[in-house]
Write an enzyme that holds these catalytic residues in place. Structure first.
Site, mmCIF file in Angstrom:
data_model
loop_
_atom_site.group_PDB
_atom_site.id
_atom_site.type_symbol
_atom_site.label_atom_id
_atom_site.label_comp_id
_atom_site.label_asym_id
_atom_site.label_seq_id
_atom_site.Cartn_x
_atom_site.Cartn_y
_atom_site.Cartn_z
ATOM 1 N N GLN A 54 -6.826 -1.395 2.059
ATOM 2 C CA GLN A 54 -6.195 -0.977 3.312
ATOM 3 C C GLN A 54 -6.847 0.300 3.823
ATOM 4 O O GLN A 54 -6.985 1.278 3.089
ATOM 5 C CB GLN A 54 -4.700 -0.726 3.164
ATOM 6 N N GLY B 154 10.027 -3.589 3.324
ATOM 7 C CA GLY B 154 11.056 -2.626 3.686
ATOM 8 C C GLY B 154 12.395 -2.851 3.018
ATOM 9 O O GLY B 154 13.370 -2.182 3.369
ATOM 10 N N GLY B 155 12.452 -3.741 2.032
ATOM 11 C CA GLY B 155 13.743 -4.068 1.436
ATOM 12 C C GLY B 155 14.095 -3.331 0.166
ATOM 13 O O GLY B 155 15.116 -3.642 -0.464
ATOM 14 N N GLU C 120 -3.632 3.602 1.469
ATOM 15 C CA GLU C 120 -4.389 3.739 2.714
ATOM 16 C C GLU C 120 -5.527 4.745 2.518
ATOM 17 O O GLU C 120 -5.308 5.867 2.065
ATOM 18 C CB GLU C 120 -3.480 4.224 3.841
ATOM 19 N N HIS D 18 6.866 -4.239 8.408
ATOM 20 C CA HIS D 18 7.869 -3.321 7.853
ATOM 21 C C HIS D 18 9.038 -3.299 8.837
ATOM 22 O O HIS D 18 8.867 -2.895 9.987
ATOM 23 C CB HIS D 18 7.270 -1.923 7.693
ATOM 24 N N CYS E 128 2.112 3.260 9.363
ATOM 25 C CA CYS E 128 2.458 4.550 8.756
ATOM 26 C C CYS E 128 2.869 5.555 9.830
ATOM 27 O O CYS E 128 2.098 5.834 10.756
ATOM 28 C CB CYS E 128 1.279 5.100 7.967
ATOM 29 N N PRO F 166 0.845 -1.201 0.000
ATOM 30 C CA PRO F 166 0.000 0.000 0.000
ATOM 31 C C PRO F 166 0.876 1.246 0.000
ATOM 32 O O PRO F 166 1.781 1.369 0.820
ATOM 33 C CB PRO F 166 -0.796 -0.124 1.297
#
Length: 506
Positions: A86, A214-215, A42, A182, A115, A17
């Site tokens: 989401q 998160g990569g 979101e 995340h 977030c 998202p």
């Protein structure tokens, strides 16, 4: 990906998202390139709760439209079994109301709990929820027990590994289908390295699928890197945000492909699905990255419409052909509407019906017949709820009778005509006379006529002018109406044909 008709989150690669990025064109593009699951951006529960579900027959989409006529969420059949909705929420009841609103048009519901941006946290949403596990539990339990589709959530890691594992184990007990993690702390930003060890520990501590996120900065630049990130985190699934935003072809085994080709494919979807031009610009600028100040980048930034953007990419012919196709579809729908064929739009029965005043005697309207029939059947009187769309000030009304809702799919030039059209739909569905000229007398008479007979007089003894005025006054004051979105504005009746795809909505 589908287990017993439900979306599975095991061994998937997903589009994460992303605010302003995860709209319909990007989601479809990601699916084209091989994403298994796509998340929308979101969307805040308070705004979504005010939306009306609208079937857009021109675009062949389902739109969730705000009172100011903005499309908050648009989806289509192509992604129905792949898209995850989401929401940003801090209230269990409101979360459930929104989930039920979109439930039949999406594959799963996700709650944003990661977030860190102020627009999300200031309302107690997003990463703010991480410090309130009781509220997390309340929201997720409410959703899991309240909807028929899978419920998931997306979190960030907490200051300690123990806290993170404890929270995710508590989340698992609510009955969610999966959790996305995340691998950064709340105060960390994309420039900081992702903590794969935290994600791995979480994946080992729970039995539900964990989706690693998160990569994109260090670990995922090509398609082959996705599997390496999966191994490094020990998770069953991976979710990509910026790597996919920069070049959605990262999802294909041959990816990434030249970004110029990807941008062109994205823009075609944006044109086909009437995407907001400024949203289209934003996504293209993200793909351009360091080329945003190039001649192409400057042309995109200066564009004000999808037509301007199409010109920048040499897609003027595609744009014009799409525009003509949409206009032709809109015209065909209006000219070939089948008023006798009811269609269910959620819990509302709809028909393509317009109120033609000349088809009814001066003193008779369908609303009067419906009101009299309701009284005869000892039902509550019909309730009308009317909305007005901003682009042409047209009206559409929904009438509720015996706890069932009826609406014409066509828009009318005035609030009164919209209510009459809704009444016609209800009467025809129920098989009740509606008072048209030439109809056999049904015995359903308006209130004024009934009172006149009781007093031993007939309506013919009154002047026609006063008779009509009294009847209209009686009807309008006896049937309460709820009007939203500018009932005080004067509607315009001279509608111009749309000049761009942005105007092609029903």
């Amino acid at each position: 990906m589908m287990a017993a008709g439900r979306l599975s989150f095991s061994n998937i690669t997903a589009l994460a998202p992303m605010v302003r990025v995860g709209t319909l064109p990007m989601r479809l593009l990601a699916l084209d390139y091989g994403a298994d699951v796509v998340y929308c951006e979101e969307l805040i529960d308070i705004k979504m709760a005010q939306c009306q579900r609208v079937v857009n027959e021109v675009l062949e989409t389902v739109d969730f439209v705000a009172p100011d006529d903005r499309v908050m969420f648009r989806t289509c059949k192509r992604e129905t079994d792949r898209v995850v909705f989401q929401m940003g929420t801090a209230d269990p009841d409101r979360a459930l109301a929104v989930a039920r609103l979109v439930e039949k048009d999406v594959a799963a519901i996700d709650v944003n709990m990661g977030c860190p941006k102020e627009y999300s946290t200031k309302g107690g949403m997003g990463a703010a929820l991480l410090s309130d596990p009781d509220k997390i539990e309340a929201i997720l339990k409410k959703l899991v027990t309240g909807v028929s589709i899978p419920v998931t959530c997306k979190i960030r890691i907490l200051p300690s590994l123990e806290e993170t594992i404890s929270l995710v184990q508590r989340i698992e007990k609510t009955g969610v289908t999966a959790v996305a993690v995340h691998g950064r702390f709340k105060e960390e930003r994309p420039r900081h390295p992702v903590h794969c060890d935290y994600i791995q520990a979480v994946a080992q501590a729970v039995s539900i699928p964990v989706i690693a996120n998160g990569g994109s900065l260090d670990l995922v630049k090509t398609n082959s890197d996705i599997e390496e990130f999966r191994k490094a985190t020990g998770t069953s699934s991976v979710m990509l945000a910026r790597a996919a935003m920069w070049n959605a072809s990262v999802f294909t085994s041959q990816g990434p492909l030249p970004v110029e080709k990807v941008m062109e494919e994205y823009l075609k979807y944006a044109i086909q699905y009437d995407n907001n031009a400024f949203n289209t610009k934003y996504c293209l600028c993200q793909m351009l990255r360091d080329k945003v100040e190039s001649p192409l980048g400057k042309q995109v930034q200066a564009a004000q419409t999808n037509a301007d953007i199409s010109e920048a990419y040499g897609l003027q012919e595609f744009y014009q052909q799409t525009l003509e196709q949409l206009q032709a579809r809109r015209g065909a729908l209006q000219s070939s509407s089948q008023p006798d064929r009811p269609i269910m739009d959620g819990d509302v029965t709809t028909m393509a019906v317009k109120f033609e005043r000349r088809e009814y005697p001066p003193q008779i309207t369908p609303k009067m017949f419906l009101l009299e029939w309701s009284r005869k059947e000892k039902l509550e009187q019909p309730q009308y709820e009317t909305v007005q769309r901003s682009q042409d000030r047209a009206f559409q009304s929904t009438v509720t009778v015996a706890e069932k809702k009826y609406r014409s799919s066509l828009w009318e030039k005035s609030k009164k005509f919209a209510e009459q059209a809704a009444a016609i739909v209800c009467l025809r569905i129920l098989g009740i006379p509606e008072g048209r000229i030439g109809e056999e007398d049904s015995g359903l008479v308006c209130k004024r006529k009934r009172e006149g007979r009781m007093n031993g007089t007939t309506e013919e003894d009154r002047s026609k002018k006063r008779h009509v005025a009294d009847i209209l006054h009686s009807t309008e004051t006896s049937e309460p109406t709820v009007v939203t979105n500018g009932d005080g504005h004067k509607p315009t009746t001279n509608e111009k044909p749309p000049e761009s795809p942005e105007q092609l909505t029903l």
